[in-house]
Design a protein around this motif. Structure first.
Motif, PDB file in Angstrom:
ATOM      1  N   ASN A   1      45.135  38.117  19.963  1.00 26.12           N
ATOM      2  CA  ASN A   1      45.718  36.855  19.190  1.00 26.12           C
ATOM      3  C   ASN A   1      47.331  36.812  19.172  1.00 26.12           C
ATOM      4  N   GLY A   2      47.693  37.880  19.237  1.00 29.43           N
ATOM      5  CA  GLY A   2      49.424  37.977  19.219  1.00 29.43           C
ATOM      6  C   GLY A   2      49.970  37.536  20.387  1.00 29.43           C
ATOM      7  N   LEU A   3      49.277  37.277  21.483  1.00 29.05           N
ATOM      8  CA  LEU A   3      49.904  36.893  22.790  1.00 29.05           C
ATOM      9  C   LEU A   3      49.352  35.300  23.009  1.00 29.05           C
ATOM     10  N   LYS A   4      48.725  34.864  22.225  1.00 29.08           N
ATOM     11  CA  LYS A   4      47.901  33.431  22.668  1.00 29.08           C
ATOM     12  C   LYS A   4      49.238  32.459  22.758  1.00 29.08           C
ATOM     13  N   PRO A   5      50.135  32.569  21.832  1.00 32.43           N
ATOM     14  CA  PRO A   5      51.493  31.451  22.016  1.00 32.43           C
ATOM     15  C   PRO A   5      52.089  31.544  23.309  1.00 32.43           C
ATOM     16  N   PHE A   6      51.978  32.800  24.232  1.00 28.53           N
ATOM     17  CA  PHE A   6      52.715  32.916  25.385  1.00 28.53           C
ATOM     18  C   PHE A   6      51.936  32.516  26.688  1.00 28.53           C
ATOM     19  N   TYR A   7      50.805  31.917  26.419  1.00 29.20           N
ATOM     20  CA  TYR A   7      50.043  31.491  27.670  1.00 29.20           C
ATOM     21  C   TYR A   7      49.326  30.050  27.423  1.00 29.20           C
ATOM     22  N   ASN A   8      49.092  29.391  28.468  1.00 30.76           N
ATOM     23  CA  ASN A   8      48.590  27.943  27.994  1.00 30.76           C
ATOM     24  C   ASN A   8      46.771  28.159  27.877  1.00 30.76           C
ATOM     25  N   ARG A   9      46.182  28.608  28.763  1.00 32.15           N
ATOM     26  CA  ARG A   9      44.672  28.828  28.657  1.00 32.15           C
ATOM     27  C   ARG A   9      44.380  30.113  29.406  1.00 32.15           C
ATOM     28  N   PHE A  10      43.543  30.639  28.892  1.00 32.21           N
ATOM     29  CA  PHE A  10      43.037  32.129  29.340  1.00 32.21           C
ATOM     30  C   PHE A  10      42.311  31.597  30.547  1.00 32.21           C
ATOM     31  N   PRO A  11      42.060  32.280  31.635  1.00 27.81           N
ATOM     32  CA  PRO A  11      41.500  32.004  32.868  1.00 27.81           C
ATOM     33  C   PRO A  11      39.978  32.382  33.253  1.00 27.81           C
TER      34      PRO A  11
ATOM     35  N   LEU B   1      54.571  35.592  31.155  1.00 27.98           N
ATOM     36  CA  LEU B   1      54.323  35.415  29.751  1.00 27.98           C
ATOM     37  C   LEU B   1      55.430  35.071  28.886  1.00 27.98           C
ATOM     38  N   GLU B   2      56.790  35.218  29.491  1.00 27.64           N
ATOM     39  CA  GLU B   2      57.923  34.967  28.856  1.00 27.64           C
ATOM     40  C   GLU B   2      58.503  33.667  29.075  1.00 27.64           C
ATOM     41  N   LEU B   3      57.609  32.833  29.804  1.00 26.59           N
ATOM     42  CA  LEU B   3      58.157  31.500  30.264  1.00 26.59           C
ATOM     43  C   LEU B   3      57.601  30.261  29.963  1.00 26.59           C
ATOM     44  N   LYS B   4      56.351  30.443  28.910  1.00 28.98           N
ATOM     45  CA  LYS B   4      55.708  29.278  28.466  1.00 28.98           C
ATOM     46  C   LYS B   4      56.655  28.097  27.688  1.00 28.98           C
ATOM     47  N   SER B   5      57.605  28.588  26.998  1.00 29.76           N
ATOM     48  CA  SER B   5      58.210  27.501  25.950  1.00 29.76           C
ATOM     49  C   SER B   5      59.417  27.067  27.073  1.00 29.76           C
ATOM     50  N   TYR B   6      59.975  27.765  27.883  1.00 29.34           N
ATOM     51  CA  TYR B   6      60.728  27.269  28.716  1.00 29.34           C
ATOM     52  C   TYR B   6      60.167  26.172  29.670  1.00 29.34           C
ATOM     53  N   PHE B   7      58.831  26.232  30.167  1.00 25.86           N
ATOM     54  CA  PHE B   7      58.230  25.208  30.811  1.00 25.86           C
ATOM     55  C   PHE B   7      58.087  23.924  29.879  1.00 25.86           C
ATOM     56  N   GLY B   8      57.688  24.100  28.522  1.00 21.08           N
ATOM     57  CA  GLY B   8      57.628  23.096  27.846  1.00 21.08           C
ATOM     58  C   GLY B   8      58.703  22.442  27.494  1.00 21.08           C
TER      59      GLY B   8
ATOM     60  N   MET C   1      61.049  21.924  29.997  1.00 19.33           N
ATOM     61  CA  MET C   1      61.455  21.397  31.071  1.00 19.33           C
ATOM     62  C   MET C   1      60.423  20.032  31.248  1.00 19.33           C
ATOM     63  N   GLY C   2      59.310  20.093  30.623  1.00 16.96           N
ATOM     64  CA  GLY C   2      58.151  19.209  30.844  1.00 16.96           C
ATOM     65  C   GLY C   2      57.436  19.426  31.801  1.00 16.96           C
ATOM     66  N   VAL C   3      57.204  20.536  32.267  1.00 17.05           N
ATOM     67  CA  VAL C   3      56.107  20.894  33.279  1.00 17.05           C
ATOM     68  C   VAL C   3      54.889  21.908  32.590  1.00 17.05           C
ATOM     69  N   THR C   4      53.806  21.465  33.221  1.00 20.09           N
ATOM     70  CA  THR C   4      52.687  22.214  32.837  1.00 20.09           C
ATOM     71  C   THR C   4      52.518  23.743  33.269  1.00 20.09           C
ATOM     72  N   PHE C   5      52.352  24.437  32.228  1.00 19.31           N
ATOM     73  CA  PHE C   5      52.103  25.898  32.168  1.00 19.31           C
ATOM     74  C   PHE C   5      51.044  26.215  33.011  1.00 19.31           C
ATOM     75  N   PRO C   6      50.829  27.223  33.977  1.00 17.89           N
ATOM     76  CA  PRO C   6      49.645  27.415  34.718  1.00 17.89           C
ATOM     77  C   PRO C   6      48.929  28.515  33.950  1.00 17.89           C
ATOM     78  N   MET C   7      47.496  28.469  34.415  1.00 19.47           N
ATOM     79  CA  MET C   7      46.779  29.621  33.844  1.00 19.47           C
ATOM     80  C   MET C   7      47.358  31.094  34.736  1.00 19.47           C
ATOM     81  N   LEU C   8      47.323  32.020  34.057  1.00 20.99           N
ATOM     82  CA  LEU C   8      47.580  33.237  34.470  1.00 20.99           C
ATOM     83  C   LEU C   8      46.436  34.212  34.717  1.00 20.99           C
ATOM     84  N   LEU C   9      46.322  34.653  36.008  1.00 20.41           N
ATOM     85  CA  LEU C   9      45.086  35.568  36.469  1.00 20.41           C
ATOM     86  C   LEU C   9      45.493  36.663  37.018  1.00 20.41           C
ATOM     87  N   LEU C  10      45.123  38.024  36.376  1.00 19.86           N
ATOM     88  CA  LEU C  10      45.514  39.176  36.945  1.00 19.86           C
ATOM     89  C   LEU C  10      44.606  39.342  38.361  1.00 19.86           C
ATOM     90  N   ARG C  11      45.294  39.473  39.484  1.00 13.38           N
ATOM     91  CA  ARG C  11      44.653  39.533  40.763  1.00 13.38           C
ATOM     92  C   ARG C  11      43.890  40.827  40.796  1.00 13.38           C
TER      93      ARG C  11
END
Length: 533
Positions: free
Chosen positions: A26-36, A355-362, A364-374
């Motif tokens: 739960n603590g990390l949820k503000p740092f990504y858009n949607r879980f993959p 995970l450091e970048l979501k607010s920066y994308f916001g 800039m008005g750019v949609t933050f992508p989902m992040l998937l571990l390879r």
């Protein structure tokens, strides 16, 4: 291939941050858009579709057609490029450096994960189209990170001086590398294919960018992989408004610094991957790639005599966007600006800085992508599997650090009990009675009892260690065989995928290697994969 798996957190090779992310802490949820998760892509598609300008599609398609000029393009890749003009086409992207001959094995896993996710999404969203993309890091300048690969425990290295963006480097001198590589590969049919692949890529193309495009296209073009070079004037023109906010307003510097501070509050165990600079762009020109810094009201190109007033730099940015190269902070935004992208697939270190970048994308008005571990994998041959069975070893044991691995197995196989836990429990019980006595006598007796307890526990620990050491000597041959198989599968005490080059497996499996990986690796697995062949 036979497929098994082990949870990432049980491997010991992934950070707490990534393990918490995979657990959807739960603590990390503000740092990504949607879980993959498969069910979350519908909303991601709708958001990106609404936030990606149609005009960008035309620019993207034209740029890609130019980049592929002179290359043999599969029908699938050609169709994928054309489809990017359609509003219902989206990308799945991974990125990687221009490592010599792909570098470490996980280069393949990244691209296989990307291709397989695109296929999975097509099955669940038949009315949309999904294009797997490999973003070549052509503008990186860390030549020492990419100028070698490992084969049979030997370092095959390209020695030369280098400056500026690596993609522009001439391939001159790689004939000498081929002369080193050729005898190491041997004379089998699979070796001949690898030699041909290396020659066609590096000795028939003049720049490292073109060589890498040829190589990735040869390996994955039949799967429709689209290869993007961000070092492109037309594509960088789309980035100009965002670059201005970075260079002149320092938006990412402020927002990412705040995010890092907030991330650190979630857990002190999270290590910061990248720190933003006030300006996150390099100046790129004629073999030069140096940071732009602000100095006494002017903009200075580090390590040069080049200076700009604010007005001059803004003019330069608009007239020559190709001269502005994003750093590790700005490049993710660049990717998402020019591509109709839904998901970025990367390794643990990459996802940590995303995970450091979501607010920066916001901002800039750019949609933050989902992040998937390879996908990550350990590939085990039939011969190695038999060794493991003979030694009664589970694959999960091999992930332990070597001293723990040896100690655990010696305890397991020893015909005497090396665990002194019962003796320690008995000792503790005896001292509990002594502590009760101290309550009835002089309190000064307490210190003497505690000191004696510590001394006797240390004595038991020492005896246990000596017994374990004696058993290691007695079972020396077994220890040697155990460590040999662990060293085979974890070269340099590291994950196989970070050390081996794909050519080592190709020599064994030939052209079936990549189809086998495509069949065996599931992008939604959520676990570390064990493959046996």
């Amino acid at each position: 291939m036979e497929v098994d798996c082990i949870p990432f957190k049980e491997t010991g090779y992934f950070s707490k941050l990534i393990c918490d992310y995979l657990d959807q802490d739960n603590g990390l949820k503000p740092f990504y858009n949607r879980f993959p998760l498969a069910e979350n892509f519908k909303e991601q598609i709708e958001e990106k579709k609404a936030n990606y300008p149609a005009a960008h599609r035309k620019v993207l398609v034209e740029a890609l057609k130019k980049q592929y000029k002179g290359f043999e393009v599969s029908e699938t890749t050609e169709n994928n490029i054309a489809s990017l003009a359609n509003e219902n086409t989206f990308t799945i992207i991974t990125g990687h450096q221009l490592n010599l001959f792909t570098g470490p094995l996980y280069f393949l896993y990244k691209i296989v994960s990307t291709i397989n996710l695109a296929k999975e999404l097509k099955n669940s969203h038949p009315n949309a189209h999904f294009v797997p993309v490999y973003w070549m890091a052509t503008e990186d300048h860390d030549f020492d990170e990419i100028n070698y690969f490992n084969l049979h425990g030997k370092k095959i290295q390209w020695n030369r001086s280098a400056s500026g963006a690596v993609g522009a480097l001439s391939t001159e001198g790689l004939d000498a590398v081929f002369e080193l590589l050729s005898p190491e590969l041997g004379n089998t049919g699979n070796a001949a294919e690898l030699k041909k692949l290396f020659k066609n890529a590096y000795l028939e193309h003049s720049t490292l960018t073109d060589a890498t495009r040829y190589l990735a296209n040869a390996l994955f073009g039949s799967e429709g992989l689209v290869i993007v070079d961000g070092d492109d004037a037309a594509l960088k023109k789309l980035l100009v408004p965002h670059a201005e906010k970075d260079i002149f307003e320092h938006v990412p510097f402020h927002t990412i610094s705040e995010s890092i501070a907030e991330l650190s509050k979630v857990s002190v165990d999270y290590s910061i991957q990248v720190n933003p600079r006030e300006i996150n762009y390099f100046y790129l020109k004629d073999g030069l790639r140096e940071r732009i810094i602000k100095n006494h009201g002017k903009f200075h190109v580090f390590n040069t005599e080049i200076n700009f007033t604010p007005e001059e730099l803004r003019t330069e940015l608009h007239q020559h966007p190709e001269r502005f190269s994003p750093n590790v902070v700005a490049r993710p935004l660049y990717q998402e600006v020019i591509l109709p992208n839904l998901c970025y697939i990367g390794g643990g270190g990459e996802l940590a800085y995303w995970l450091e970048l979501k607010s920066y994308f916001g901002k800039m008005g750019v949609t933050f992508p989902m992040l998937l571990l390879r996908n990550s994998a350990l590939i085990i041959t039939e011969k190695q599997s038999k060794k493991l069975e003979k030694l009664d070893l589970k694959v999960s044991h091999l992930f332990l650090k070597q001293h723990r691995f040896i100690n655990k197995k010696i305890r397991d196989i020893s015909n005497i009990d090396i665990d002194f836990s019962p003796q320690k429990e008995l000792l503790e019980e005896q001292f509990r009675h002594l502590y009760e006595l101290t309550e009835q006598t002089d309190k000064s007796f307490l210190g003497a009892v505690k000191a004696q307890e510590v001394k006797q526990k240390k004595g038991l620990d020492a005896l246990e260690k000596r017994l374990l050491k004696a058993q290691k000597r007695k079972l020396k041959d077994h220890v040697i065989r155990m460590t040999d198989i662990q060293n085979e599968l974890f070269p340099n005490k590291s994950l196989q995928e970070r050390q081996l080059n794909f050519s080592e497996l190709y020599l064994e499996m030939g052209s079936s290697l990549i189809p086998s990986l495509l069949e065996s690796l599931n992008p939604f697995s959520g676990d570390f994969t064990i493959l046996k062949y």
